[in-house]
Enzyme design. Structure first.
Site, PDB file in Angstrom:
ATOM      1  N   SER A  62      13.509 -42.458 -13.493  1.00 43.67           N
ATOM      2  CA  SER A  62      12.413 -43.086 -12.741  1.00 43.67           C
ATOM      3  C   SER A  62      11.076 -42.895 -13.440  1.00 43.67           C
ATOM      4  O   SER A  62      10.099 -43.579 -13.114  1.00 43.67           O
ATOM      5  CB  SER A  62      12.342 -42.507 -11.336  1.00 43.67           C
ATOM      6  OG  SER A  62      12.117 -41.101 -11.370  1.00 43.67           O
ATOM      7  N   TYR A  85       8.361 -37.777 -22.292  1.00 45.46           N
ATOM      8  CA  TYR A  85       9.700 -37.932 -21.706  1.00 45.46           C
ATOM      9  C   TYR A  85       9.930 -39.368 -21.249  1.00 45.46           C
ATOM     10  O   TYR A  85      10.976 -39.975 -21.535  1.00 45.46           O
ATOM     11  CB  TYR A  85       9.871 -36.969 -20.526  1.00 45.46           C
ATOM     12  CG  TYR A  85      11.122 -37.214 -19.725  1.00 45.46           C
ATOM     13  CD1 TYR A  85      12.367 -36.859 -20.231  1.00 45.46           C
ATOM     14  CD2 TYR A  85      11.061 -37.805 -18.463  1.00 45.46           C
ATOM     15  CE1 TYR A  85      13.530 -37.091 -19.505  1.00 45.46           C
ATOM     16  CE2 TYR A  85      12.214 -38.042 -17.732  1.00 45.46           C
ATOM     17  CZ  TYR A  85      13.440 -37.686 -18.255  1.00 45.46           C
ATOM     18  OH  TYR A  85      14.583 -37.922 -17.533  1.00 45.46           O
ATOM     19  N   ASN A 114      15.262 -38.188  -8.330  1.00 42.82           N
ATOM     20  CA  ASN A 114      15.312 -36.716  -8.378  1.00 42.82           C
ATOM     21  C   ASN A 114      16.681 -36.223  -7.938  1.00 42.82           C
ATOM     22  O   ASN A 114      16.953 -36.098  -6.738  1.00 42.82           O
ATOM     23  CB  ASN A 114      14.198 -36.123  -7.508  1.00 42.82           C
ATOM     24  CG  ASN A 114      12.840 -36.304  -8.150  1.00 42.82           C
ATOM     25  OD1 ASN A 114      12.328 -37.409  -8.211  1.00 42.82           O
ATOM     26  ND2 ASN A 114      12.267 -35.231  -8.663  1.00 42.82           N
ATOM     27  N   VAL A 115      17.528 -35.930  -8.905  1.00 44.19           N
ATOM     28  CA  VAL A 115      18.895 -35.514  -8.641  1.00 44.19           C
ATOM     29  C   VAL A 115      18.929 -34.012  -8.362  1.00 44.19           C
ATOM     30  O   VAL A 115      18.270 -33.227  -9.045  1.00 44.19           O
ATOM     31  CB  VAL A 115      19.800 -35.846  -9.844  1.00 44.19           C
ATOM     32  CG1 VAL A 115      21.240 -35.434  -9.556  1.00 44.19           C
ATOM     33  CG2 VAL A 115      19.717 -37.328 -10.181  1.00 44.19           C
TER      34      VAL A 115
END
Length: 259
Positions: A62, A85, A114-115
């Protein structure tokens, strides 16, 4: 390169999930970030092609949405990139797209939000927020919030991410190949709400009030995914809410022997 080629030999589908994933870490060390996320991606993509893999499923992020303020995030719109990044992940997407155009490779990118899940490392300055906070609450330590706590994220439990990868590997929809899909829960949660949700998982603990520090350079303010493309092209729909994921994660973590 030789290691990548040996890993891809005989594979019908190659899943590429490895990366240097820290936004602030990428600001501090852009050389390492580029080496791992771009050169490593290229080596594995090329190895998959040379070995004749039928499909290449890879993790994007994302972070490629940058400072675009519009929510929810849709795959065809992005703003200025805010970190090295983010740049590396966009480069990966461009390489995958071009390998489809030039070499006819089936590439499917998954933009993770956001895992979280069991066995995430809570240590280190760039650890993910949920394992770091869970560790702090379990040990009676203060939680650090960067900013005022109104920063928001779309948290996605790891089992939903695994299922998304399998769907991407097996989808027959040609529209899914050569592009990217958001993989998330589709729910916006502020850091203050996350702190409250985690506190509910530790009812017997007397949690210390959070400590607020300055907003970190490179972080985005708000993140919320549209998952309509993943739903339409992959058949993806999240099965876990944030609370359900936290409950399962912390239950598994409590059963893991300490080292």
């Amino acid at each position: 390169k030789g290691v990548c080629k040996r890993a891809c030999e005989g594979a019908d589908v190659v899943f590429h999930l490895a990366a240097y994933i820290s936004v602030p870490g990428s600001v501090a060390d852009p050389d390492l970030t580029h080496s791992v996320n771009v050169e490593g991606f290229f080596n594995l993509l090329q190895a998959a092609r040379e070995c004749g893999a039928g499909r290449f499923v890879y993790a994007s992020s994302s972070a490629v949405y940058g400072d675009d303020p519009i929510l929810p995030k849709v795959e065809d719109r992005r703003g200025r990139l805010l970190s090295p990044y983010a740049v590396t992940k966009l480069i990966d997407e461009l390489y995958a797209e071009s390998w489809g155009t030039v070499y006819g490779m089936d590439c499917v990118g998954l933009r993770y939000f956001n895992v979280f899940g069991p066995r995430q490392d809570p240590n280190g300055p760039y650890a993910a927020v949920i394992p770091r906070w869970a560790h702090a609450l379990r040990h009676g330590e203060p939680v650090t919030i960067f900013g005022d706590g109104q920063t928001s994220r779309d948290f996605c439990y790891v089992k939903d991410v695994v299922r998304a990868n399998l769907l991407a590997a097996t989808t027959k929809r040609r529209e899914a190949v050569g592009g990217v899909c958001n993989i998330a829960c589709g729910v916006k949660t502020t850091l203050n709400e996350l702190f409250a949700a985690l506190k509910r998982q530790f009812p017997s603990e007397n949690a210390l009030p959070p400590v607020h520090e300055d907003f970190r350079r490179g972080d985005i303010a708000h993140s919320l995914a549209s998952i309509e493309r993943a739903r339409a092209l992959l058949g993806y729909s999240p099965l876990y809410s944030l609370e359900e994921g936290l409950r399962e994660m912390l239950g598994e973590s409590s059963n893991t022997p300490s080292t």
